[in-house]
Write a protein that holds these residues in place. Structure first.
Motif, short mmCIF file in Angstrom:
data_model
loop_
_atom_site.label_atom_id
_atom_site.label_comp_id
_atom_site.label_asym_id
_atom_site.label_seq_id
_atom_site.Cartn_x
_atom_site.Cartn_y
_atom_site.Cartn_z
N ARG A 219 -36.84 52.53 25.46
CA ARG A 219 -35.75 51.82 26.29
C ARG A 219 -35.13 50.90 24.96
NH1 ARG A 219 -33.18 51.96 30.72
NH2 ARG A 219 -35.10 52.07 31.81
N ASN A 220 -35.72 50.40 24.16
CA ASN A 220 -35.37 49.10 23.24
C ASN A 220 -34.26 50.05 22.43
OD1 ASN A 220 -36.82 47.31 24.32
ND2 ASN A 220 -38.26 47.25 22.78
N GLU B 113 -46.37 60.21 29.09
CA GLU B 113 -45.51 60.21 30.59
C GLU B 113 -44.33 59.55 30.02
OE1 GLU B 113 -47.63 58.61 33.66
OE2 GLU B 113 -49.50 59.92 33.35
N ILE B 114 -43.19 60.08 30.23
CA ILE B 114 -41.98 59.40 29.63
C ILE B 114 -40.89 59.38 30.94
CG2 ILE B 114 -39.90 59.48 28.21
CD1 ILE B 114 -41.84 60.80 26.10
N ASP B 115 -40.15 58.49 31.36
CA ASP B 115 -39.20 58.34 32.59
C ASP B 115 -38.20 59.39 32.07
OD1 ASP B 115 -40.75 56.36 33.37
OD2 ASP B 115 -39.44 54.67 32.82
N SER B 116 -37.74 60.18 33.16
CA SER B 116 -37.04 61.12 32.66
C SER B 116 -35.54 60.91 32.39
CB SER B 116 -36.62 62.09 34.33
OG SER B 116 -38.02 62.69 34.50
N SER B 117 -35.01 59.57 32.96
CA SER B 117 -33.87 59.41 32.38
C SER B 117 -33.88 58.79 31.02
CB SER B 117 -33.40 58.15 33.17
OG SER B 117 -34.25 56.95 33.10
N GLN C 183 -28.82 63.93 13.57
CA GLN C 183 -29.85 65.24 13.22
C GLN C 183 -31.00 64.98 13.29
OE1 GLN C 183 -28.23 66.32 9.26
NE2 GLN C 183 -27.49 68.34 9.99
N ALA C 184 -31.54 64.72 14.59
CA ALA C 184 -32.85 64.38 14.93
C ALA C 184 -33.48 65.05 16.12
CB ALA C 184 -32.98 62.98 14.92
N THR C 185 -34.59 65.54 16.19
CA THR C 185 -35.23 65.85 17.31
C THR C 185 -35.66 64.82 18.23
OG1 THR C 185 -37.55 65.90 16.46
CG2 THR C 185 -36.11 67.81 16.11
N VAL C 186 -36.04 65.22 19.35
CA VAL C 186 -36.32 64.02 20.22
C VAL C 186 -37.73 63.36 19.79
CG1 VAL C 186 -37.40 63.31 22.66
CG2 VAL C 186 -35.62 65.11 22.51
N ALA C 187 -38.66 64.19 19.22
CA ALA C 187 -39.76 63.57 18.67
C ALA C 187 -39.31 62.53 17.32
CB ALA C 187 -40.60 64.76 18.12
N ASP C 188 -38.43 62.88 16.69
CA ASP C 188 -38.02 62.06 15.42
C ASP C 188 -37.44 60.71 16.11
OD1 ASP C 188 -38.45 64.04 13.83
OD2 ASP C 188 -36.19 64.75 13.66
N LEU C 189 -36.66 60.86 17.48
CA LEU C 189 -36.13 59.62 17.78
C LEU C 189 -37.18 58.83 18.50
CD1 LEU C 189 -33.18 61.35 19.44
CD2 LEU C 189 -33.06 59.70 17.45
N ILE C 190 -38.35 59.34 19.12
CA ILE C 190 -39.19 58.75 19.61
C ILE C 190 -40.12 57.94 18.49
CG2 ILE C 190 -41.59 58.91 20.80
CD1 ILE C 190 -40.23 61.27 22.57
N ASN C 191 -40.36 58.54 17.41
CA ASN C 191 -40.91 58.21 16.20
C ASN C 191 -40.18 57.02 15.62
OD1 ASN C 191 -43.54 59.19 15.29
ND2 ASN C 191 -42.64 61.15 15.46
N LEU D 109 -45.77 51.37 26.59
CA LEU D 109 -45.45 51.23 25.12
C LEU D 109 -44.43 51.88 24.71
CD1 LEU D 109 -48.62 49.57 23.33
CD2 LEU D 109 -46.45 48.22 24.11
N VAL D 110 -44.65 53.24 24.74
CA VAL D 110 -43.82 54.44 24.29
C VAL D 110 -42.31 54.36 25.20
CG1 VAL D 110 -43.34 56.97 24.49
CG2 VAL D 110 -45.59 55.94 23.89
N ASN D 111 -42.51 54.12 26.42
CA ASN D 111 -41.28 53.89 27.28
C ASN D 111 -40.48 52.63 26.99
OD1 ASN D 111 -40.92 56.21 29.67
ND2 ASN D 111 -43.21 55.64 29.55
#
Length: 111
Positions: free
Chosen positions: A103-104, A20-24, A37-45, A97-99
């Protein structure tokens, strides 16, 4: 260690997880994919990896009208293990923790 090992990480197994990730936060990550040059998943990782490394676990107050949506993301095994350790150490859910990690990352980007 060969030169190739020092310049490139070997592939790591990724596991599909629902978070669950905050929409903003997710929308901000989508904007960053237009810059990097990164996907959203890359950025989250990357965000999770940085959180595990720094242990900068600072809770933030979510805006009242914020919508949270579930996203399926491929997460590296080492990040899953690291988040489990942080969850046990700080008593904070994986979803939070993911959110916090996202945010960080965004706060660091905007500095």
């Amino acid at each position: 260690m060969s030169y190739l090992d020092s310049r490139h990480n070997k592939r790591e197994k990724k596991l599909r997880r629902n978070y669950e990730i905050d929409s903003s936060l997710y929308e901000s990550l989508e904007e960053l994919t237009l810059i990097y040059q990164a996907t959203v998943a890359d950025l989250i990782n990357t965000a999770i990896e940085y959180l595990i490394k720094t242990e900068n676990v600072l809770l933030y107050e979510k805006p009242k009208n914020e919508i949270t949506t579930i996203h399926t993301i491929n997460i590296r095994e080492s990040n899953i293990a690291g988040m489990d350790k942080l969850k046990d150490k700080y008593g904070i859910s994986i979803y939070k923790l993911v959110n916090i990690a996202i945010r960080n990352l965004l706060d660091d980007y905007h500095k």
